[in-house]
Design a protein around this motif. Sequence first.
Motif, PDB file in Angstrom:
ATOM      1  N   ASP A 102       1.126  -1.166  -0.012  1.00  0.00           N
ATOM      2  CA  ASP A 102      -0.083   0.003   0.041  1.00  0.00           C
ATOM      3  C   ASP A 102       1.000   1.409  -0.037  1.00  0.00           C
ATOM      4  OD1 ASP A 102      -2.086   1.923   0.181  1.00  0.00           O
ATOM      5  OD2 ASP A 102      -2.251   1.299   2.328  1.00  0.00           O
ATOM      6  N   THR A 103       0.812   2.064  -1.037  1.00  0.00           N
ATOM      7  CA  THR A 103       1.352   3.280  -1.285  1.00  0.00           C
ATOM      8  C   THR A 103       0.718   4.508  -1.238  1.00  0.00           C
ATOM      9  OG1 THR A 103       1.567   3.008  -3.664  1.00  0.00           O
ATOM     10  CG2 THR A 103       3.718   2.118  -2.235  1.00  0.00           C
ATOM     11  N   SER A 104      -0.453   4.395  -0.854  1.00  0.00           N
ATOM     12  CA  SER A 104      -1.245   5.668  -0.774  1.00  0.00           C
ATOM     13  C   SER A 104      -0.766   6.486   0.301  1.00  0.00           C
ATOM     14  CB  SER A 104      -2.745   5.170  -0.463  1.00  0.00           C
ATOM     15  OG  SER A 104      -2.932   4.392   0.782  1.00  0.00           O
ATOM     16  N   PRO A 105      -0.996   7.760   0.112  1.00  0.00           N
ATOM     17  CA  PRO A 105      -1.719   8.507  -0.821  1.00  0.00           C
ATOM     18  C   PRO A 105      -0.753   8.891  -2.057  1.00  0.00           C
ATOM     19  CG  PRO A 105      -0.879  10.023   0.762  1.00  0.00           C
ATOM     20  CD  PRO A 105      -0.329   8.536   1.089  1.00  0.00           C
ATOM     21  N   LEU A 106       0.187   8.142  -2.186  1.00  0.00           N
ATOM     22  CA  LEU A 106       1.373   8.649  -3.458  1.00  0.00           C
ATOM     23  C   LEU A 106       0.378   7.984  -4.608  1.00  0.00           C
ATOM     24  CD1 LEU A 106       4.821   7.356  -2.313  1.00  0.00           C
ATOM     25  CD2 LEU A 106       3.660   9.591  -2.168  1.00  0.00           C
ATOM     26  N   ALA A 107       0.703   8.917  -5.841  1.00  0.00           N
ATOM     27  CA  ALA A 107       0.095   8.568  -7.014  1.00  0.00           C
ATOM     28  C   ALA A 107       0.810   7.248  -7.653  1.00  0.00           C
ATOM     29  CB  ALA A 107       0.306   9.870  -8.075  1.00  0.00           C
ATOM     30  N   ARG A 108       0.165   6.535  -8.150  1.00  0.00           N
ATOM     31  CA  ARG A 108       0.527   5.015  -8.527  1.00  0.00           C
ATOM     32  C   ARG A 108       0.266   5.042 -10.085  1.00  0.00           C
ATOM     33  NH1 ARG A 108       2.223   0.071  -5.956  1.00  0.00           N
ATOM     34  NH2 ARG A 108       2.155  -1.376  -7.709  1.00  0.00           N
ATOM     35  N   PHE A 109       1.313   4.538 -10.796  1.00  0.00           N
ATOM     36  CA  PHE A 109       0.876   4.406 -12.291  1.00  0.00           C
ATOM     37  C   PHE A 109       1.679   2.902 -12.513  1.00  0.00           C
ATOM     38  CE2 PHE A 109       1.718   8.799 -11.337  1.00  0.00           C
ATOM     39  CZ  PHE A 109       0.769   9.373 -11.697  1.00  0.00           C
ATOM     40  N   GLU A 110       0.971   1.994 -13.120  1.00  0.00           N
ATOM     41  CA  GLU A 110       1.390   0.636 -13.466  1.00  0.00           C
ATOM     42  C   GLU A 110       2.085   0.791 -14.772  1.00  0.00           C
ATOM     43  OE1 GLU A 110       0.885  -2.010 -11.139  1.00  0.00           O
ATOM     44  OE2 GLU A 110       0.032  -0.469  -9.902  1.00  0.00           O
ATOM     45  N   CYS A 111       2.021   1.727 -15.413  1.00  0.00           N
ATOM     46  CA  CYS A 111       3.108   1.538 -16.608  1.00  0.00           C
ATOM     47  C   CYS A 111       3.217   2.845 -17.049  1.00  0.00           C
ATOM     48  CB  CYS A 111       2.382   0.849 -17.813  1.00  0.00           C
ATOM     49  SG  CYS A 111       0.981   1.955 -18.633  1.00  0.00           S
ATOM     50  N   VAL A 112       4.322   3.377 -17.892  1.00  0.00           N
ATOM     51  CA  VAL A 112       5.051   4.500 -18.178  1.00  0.00           C
ATOM     52  C   VAL A 112       3.747   5.274 -19.004  1.00  0.00           C
ATOM     53  CG1 VAL A 112       5.808   3.838 -20.370  1.00  0.00           C
ATOM     54  CG2 VAL A 112       6.895   5.683 -19.252  1.00  0.00           C
ATOM     55  N   TYR A 113       2.662   4.775 -19.878  1.00  0.00           N
ATOM     56  CA  TYR A 113       1.910   5.110 -20.485  1.00  0.00           C
ATOM     57  C   TYR A 113       0.769   5.871 -19.648  1.00  0.00           C
ATOM     58  CZ  TYR A 113       4.646   3.099 -24.251  1.00  0.00           C
ATOM     59  OH  TYR A 113       5.848   2.867 -24.912  1.00  0.00           O
ATOM     60  N   ASP A 114       0.356   5.230 -18.683  1.00  0.00           N
ATOM     61  CA  ASP A 114      -0.622   5.768 -17.762  1.00  0.00           C
ATOM     62  C   ASP A 114      -0.170   6.830 -17.115  1.00  0.00           C
ATOM     63  OD1 ASP A 114      -2.147   3.470 -18.299  1.00  0.00           O
ATOM     64  OD2 ASP A 114      -1.471   2.533 -16.317  1.00  0.00           O
ATOM     65  N   GLN A 115       1.362   6.955 -16.619  1.00  0.00           N
ATOM     66  CA  GLN A 115       1.737   8.072 -15.994  1.00  0.00           C
ATOM     67  C   GLN A 115       1.968   9.150 -17.258  1.00  0.00           C
ATOM     68  OE1 GLN A 115       5.380   7.069 -14.214  1.00  0.00           O
ATOM     69  NE2 GLN A 115       5.966   9.242 -13.462  1.00  0.00           N
ATOM     70  N   LEU A 116       2.293   8.922 -18.235  1.00  0.00           N
ATOM     71  CA  LEU A 116       2.333  10.272 -19.217  1.00  0.00           C
ATOM     72  C   LEU A 116       0.986  10.866 -19.564  1.00  0.00           C
ATOM     73  CD1 LEU A 116       4.872   8.996 -21.847  1.00  0.00           C
ATOM     74  CD2 LEU A 116       5.308  10.736 -20.358  1.00  0.00           C
ATOM     75  N   LYS A 117      -0.121   9.648 -19.674  1.00  0.00           N
ATOM     76  CA  LYS A 117      -1.379  10.318 -19.627  1.00  0.00           C
ATOM     77  C   LYS A 117      -1.906  11.188 -18.506  1.00  0.00           C
ATOM     78  CE  LYS A 117      -6.096   8.950 -20.884  1.00  0.00           C
ATOM     79  NZ  LYS A 117      -6.548  10.173 -20.372  1.00  0.00           N
ATOM     80  N   TYR A 118      -1.696  10.747 -17.454  1.00  0.00           N
ATOM     81  CA  TYR A 118      -1.793  11.467 -16.145  1.00  0.00           C
ATOM     82  C   TYR A 118      -1.417  13.040 -16.410  1.00  0.00           C
ATOM     83  CZ  TYR A 118      -1.801  12.978 -11.164  1.00  0.00           C
ATOM     84  OH  TYR A 118      -1.764  13.834 -10.044  1.00  0.00           O
ATOM     85  N   LEU A 119       0.152  13.006 -16.725  1.00  0.00           N
ATOM     86  CA  LEU A 119       0.700  14.239 -16.674  1.00  0.00           C
ATOM     87  C   LEU A 119      -0.053  15.267 -17.890  1.00  0.00           C
ATOM     88  CD1 LEU A 119       4.275  13.123 -16.089  1.00  0.00           C
ATOM     89  CD2 LEU A 119       2.898  14.368 -14.582  1.00  0.00           C
TER      90      LEU A 119
END
Length: 98
Positions: free
Chosen positions: A4-21
């Motif tokens: 459990d890493t909450s409340p940190l943002a968690r991205f399962e792949c680089v593409y999810d992270q880039l979309k979020y940004l």
Amino acid sequence: KDVDTSPLARFECVYDQLKYLSDLATQAGALDVSAGLQSLTADFRNKWSVQSVCPTLVHLDLHPFNTLCSRNGDRWQLDAVIDWESAFVGDARLATAH
């Protein structure tokens, strides 16, 4: 095993992270930044075939002033790492240029 890493943002792949940004940039009205991130995402996929890696805890601001240490006899020991406001769980390769 998942941790459990909450409340940190968690991205399962680089593409999810880039979309979020990119979405954040759009919401902030920084359409040029969003377009740049979308272009980078396309290059990751099509030009460089970047594969996702296992998510990693990334601090983004790790330096001596964000560590708390104490003496333990004649040695120093790390007690804590502070200043986690820009930390996330995701692809650490996106943090290497930071």
